[in-house]
Each structure stands twice: as C-alpha cells, then as structure tokens.
Design an enzyme around this catalytic site. Structure first.
Site, PDB file in Angstrom:
ATOM      1  N   LYS A 169       0.871  -1.286  -0.112  1.00 56.02           N
ATOM      2  CA  LYS A 169      -0.161  -0.002  -0.111  1.00 56.02           C
ATOM      3  C   LYS A 169       0.956   1.297  -0.053  1.00 56.02           C
ATOM      4  O   LYS A 169       1.358   1.523   1.002  1.00 56.02           O
ATOM      5  CB  LYS A 169      -0.939   0.176   1.128  1.00 56.02           C
ATOM      6  N   GLU A 244       9.244   0.843  11.172  1.00 50.74           N
ATOM      7  CA  GLU A 244      10.326   1.976  11.176  1.00 50.74           C
ATOM      8  C   GLU A 244       9.536   3.006  11.289  1.00 50.74           C
ATOM      9  O   GLU A 244       9.143   3.797  10.231  1.00 50.74           O
ATOM     10  CB  GLU A 244      11.154   1.541   9.779  1.00 50.74           C
ATOM     11  N   CYS A 278      13.409  10.402   7.664  1.00 54.54           N
ATOM     12  CA  CYS A 278      13.187   9.800   9.078  1.00 54.54           C
ATOM     13  C   CYS A 278      14.484  10.195   9.841  1.00 54.54           C
ATOM     14  O   CYS A 278      14.411  10.556  11.070  1.00 54.54           O
ATOM     15  CB  CYS A 278      12.850   8.418   8.889  1.00 54.54           C
ATOM     16  N   GLU A 380       8.821  15.252  16.197  1.00 55.39           N
ATOM     17  CA  GLU A 380       9.390  15.062  14.979  1.00 55.39           C
ATOM     18  C   GLU A 380       8.947  15.907  13.965  1.00 55.39           C
ATOM     19  O   GLU A 380       8.089  16.062  13.519  1.00 55.39           O
ATOM     20  CB  GLU A 380       8.879  13.607  14.388  1.00 55.39           C
TER      21      GLU A 380
END
Length: 476
Positions: A169, A244, A278, A380
């Site tokens: 996906k 992750e 990331c 983040e």
C-alpha cells in the site's frame, strides 16, 4: 493510473478516485483508484494464489528477475525521476539518486540469493538436528511519501527474494512511481500476483491488510502514532511486524570537529528532501566554544540554498510534499516567534515570488538558542527547520540528545576517538554516524529503538524477518 492486482491493472471496487497533485505547482498529475476493503482482500487472494509457485522457484531464479528489473530501472532512470519529482517534490538530482537506490537495493538482495538456508546441528549421544528456512507466505508493506521508491525496495526485495508474495500500500500522495516500478518488475518476468499494489486510505486499505488472516507479516514505515496502531492490530493475529517509525535525530558538534565538514553535514542532513527524511538532523547541539563560528557558517550555507520546483535546474530544495505538512511547519515556526522560544536567524517564512505561491514552499530556516519547551525539540519536525542548542560539553550534549521518546539515528562530529566511543555507547539510537549523517547503505541494518520502532530493515539480517525457521530432530 490503476491499481495492480494479480498482474493486472484494475479499478477500485468503489469507482472513486484520489487526485495526485504536484506539490510545486498545485496542478493535477493523475488520479488513482480509492481502494476499498474488498480491493485489499482481492489483492491478498491474488498473492495467496501466487505463493506456492513462487516459493517453489529457486532463489537464483527469483534473483534473475529482480536483477533484470534493476537493469530496466537504470535504463529508465531519467523518466522515473521526473515522475517521482512531479508527485513528491524533491529536486531532480535527489529523485535520480533515489531511483538508483531502488536498483541498488534490488541488486544487493540478488547477491544474497544463496545465503539463506538451514544448518546442521550434531547432538552428543542423541543423534543430530537440522534447520530449514521457509518463506512465510503473503506479506504486506505500508510505505510513506517521503522516499517512496527507496522504501519500496527495502520492503519488496527481501520479501520476494526469500519466496514470499506481497501486497504493497503506497502513500496516498505518491503512488505513481510505485505503480510504475511494479509494472517494470512484471516486465522483467515477475509472475502475476507475486507483487500487488492497492492504492487508497490507510484507515481502509492498510487496516484491512493488517487484519487479514492470510497476511503473515507487516512491514510499516511511517509516523509513530500510526505505527502503534499497526502493532495493536497485528498483535491479535500474532503477525510478525517491523515498524520503522519517527525520529528526532540529534547531531552533536564538538569543539574539535572539522567545522566546514560539520556545516556541510548539517546542511545536507537537515535540508535534503526538504527535511522530510526519517533520519534527518532534527536537533543540533554544538559546543559553546565554537557555536558562534559554526552558526555563522551554517547561516551562510542556508542562505545559499536555492529553493524551487524540483524539475528546474540548479534547485537545492523543493517544496514540502503536501498541505498538511506545509501548514504544520508554518504553525511551528509562528509559535517559536510568538512564544519567544528561539531566535530565527534566517528563513521562517514562505519565499517571496509568484512561483512560490502555487506550491507548498517554505524557506530553509535556522533557529538558534531554542528553549527546551519548544516543540522544535520535542516533536518530530518533518520539514526544513533546524533548531540549534548550545551546550558546554559532551555530557550535556548527550543528556539533551537523549531527552526524547525517539531513538532512530544520531551523529557525533569529533576528531577525538574517546569522544566518539562515548557518544556511540551512550546515545540512544538505532544507527549512529561518526563525522557524517543521513547515509544508509543497503548492506547496513536499519531501525530504531524506543518510539522509533521495532525490528530492522536492510542488510542480510532482514532476510530472517521473512523466513520461518523449522527444526527437525533425528535420532540415530
């Protein structure tokens, strides 16, 4: 563009579509089906039907297909990079590097095709045992929009080379490159149903894939909150999971560091892909004794970054990928100014000019003397904003760097081997760089600790995540 299920391009059952928008211009690029639970189930069934034949092929046969696909991808690198830039926004140079990275990862796992096998275990006075490694079956991967081609390769390569089938996906804003790469794999000889792609919202398609009893493994890359939801859903089916997740990666600059190299590392580590990586540098801690000099050099470097449409020449940084990220970054920077949580040295706003008004552009931003309460240090921040904090020594730098729920990556910049050793031992991170930041080769295990996830991707160890180990005991 259509979904790809069972080797065929198909419409979604609902006949609804999602628009794919160029984040630099706001123009419509394409439309993809808005998949449903029925579409996800159909894709799993296609993968289930293809599994037995694919698992019975030799690893060398599988490697041959992946290797041919990598070659085709290299031949079409330029056109694939244009497509990636149009839907994701990154500069064309970065897009070409990512497409090369996709091919590199495929080829790396081709080289491991003969490495996953069982072993022989003699048992004193009892006979012996041997182990057998078998593919799990149908696996599922859910990937983000920041590095859609590279992360696709991270997911599909170890899964397919070990004999599993897979349903992917893609992110809702960047499915086009994934669909095109899947077509190339089919062209290279990948049998129908081995790799299937279902476009659509995560809360519908993604959750259906996770809940499906025939799916034996989930690999997810994305935001931490969503990752926890994935883990919760997968637990009821006792599925193997790799997560992750997010990171707030610190960069530590000691007073003996090569400042020119550290500045270059900070520029690339923060502003590559518009800060949407990331493991980007998201918090920078610099020793007080060199802070003024470092900040001055860093400011000059940031002011020289050229922002624009990634398809244009001489562009260093493109737009943010979507309106949600754009609004979030604007809100964070405005909050810093309103609450006086730091001093904005450069950037902090949408660049001026007609071209910038059409897309999700935000100027590369440097904020110094950031307070500990600021969200810049506690969330983040997925965008081109770099907060800098002065510290007196390595102990303070490590303490502040570890003051987060995340633990993905970190870097330390020093010429002193003892400082480097201490940093590697005490920093809470899944990957630590010394005098560099951001680079992750396919040979290197990659994954985080704490709220940055569980499990590892890449490297030979990733193969075991897609294999079931069976032990056979024999008495002589």
């Amino acid at each position: 563009m259509k979904m790809q299920i069972g080797g065929k391009a198909v419409e979604a059952c609902s006949h609804e579509f999602s628009d794919i928008i160029n984040p630099a211009t706001g123009e419509l690029i394409d439309r993809v089906p808005r998949g449903t639970e029925e579409d996800a189930e159909m894709a799993v069934e296609a993968a289930w039907s293809a599994f037995s034949d694919w698992a019975s092929t030799s690893p060398q046969q599988r490697a041959g297909i992946l290797y041919r696909a990598a070659g085709i991808v290299r031949e079409r690198k330029d056109e694939l990079a244009v497509l990636l830039t149009r839907e994701q926004g990154k500069p064309l140079t970065e897009a070409k590097n990512e497409i090369e990275g996709f091919a590199n990862v495929l080829e790396y796992y081709c080289g491991l095709a003969s490495s996953f096998h069982g072993g022989f275990i003699p048992i004193h006075q009892s006979g012996y045992a041997f182990t057998v490694k078998k593919p799990l079956g149908v696996c599922s991967a859910i990937i983000p929009w920041n590095m859609p081609a590279l992360i696709m390769a991270w997911k599909i390569s170890p899964a397919l080379i070990t004999g599993n089938t897979l349903v992917l996906k893609p992110a809702s804003s960047t499915p086009l490159t994934n669909l095109t790469l899947s077509s190339i794999l089919s062209e290279a000889g990948l049998p129908a149903g081995v790799l299937n792609i279902v476009t659509g919202p995560g809360e519908v398609v993604g959750e259906s894939l996770i809940k499906n009893r025939k799916v034996k493994r989930i690999s997810f890359t994305g935001e931490t909150g969503t990752g926890k939801r994935v883990a919760e859903l997968a637990a009821s089916g006792m599925k193997k999971v790799t997560l992750e997740l997010g990171g707030s990666d610190p960069m530590l600059v000691c007073d003996d560091a090569n400042l020119e190299a550290a500045v270059a590392g900070a520029l690339r580590g923060r502003f590559y892909n518009c800060g949407q990586t990331c493991t980007a540098v998201k918090r920078l801690f610099v020793f007080e004794s060199v802070a003024d000099e470092f900040i001055k050099k860093l400011e000059a470097g940031i002011r020289n970054l050229r922002v624009g449409n990634g398809l244009h020449e001489n562009v260093d940084m493109g737009p943010l990928n979507n309106r949600r990220q754009w609004e979030y970054i604007k809100e964070l920077v405005a909050e810093v100014e309103e609450k006086e949580e730091g001093r904005i040295v450069t950037g902090g706003r949408v660049p001026e000019g007609g071209d910038y008004s059409k897309g999700y552009f935000f100027g590369p931003t440097l904020v110094v003397d950031v307070s500990e309460e600021s969200r810049l240090l506690n969330e983040e921040v997925f965008g081109p904003v770099l907060p800098v904090v002065r510290v007196k020594d390595l102990d303070e730098a490590i303490e502040k760097a570890n003051n987060t729920c995340y633990g993905l990556g970190a870097s330390i910049w020093t010429k002193n081997i003892d400082r480097a050793r201490i940093g590697c031992e005490r920093l809470n991170a899944g990957i630590i760089w010394l005098n560099q930041h951001l680079k992750v080769a396919p040979e290197v295990p990659f994954g985080g600790t704490r709220d940055s996830g569980i499990g590892k991707e890449n490297g030979p160890d990733a193969l075991s995540e897609y294999l079931e180990l069976k032990t056979v005991m024999l008495k002589t």
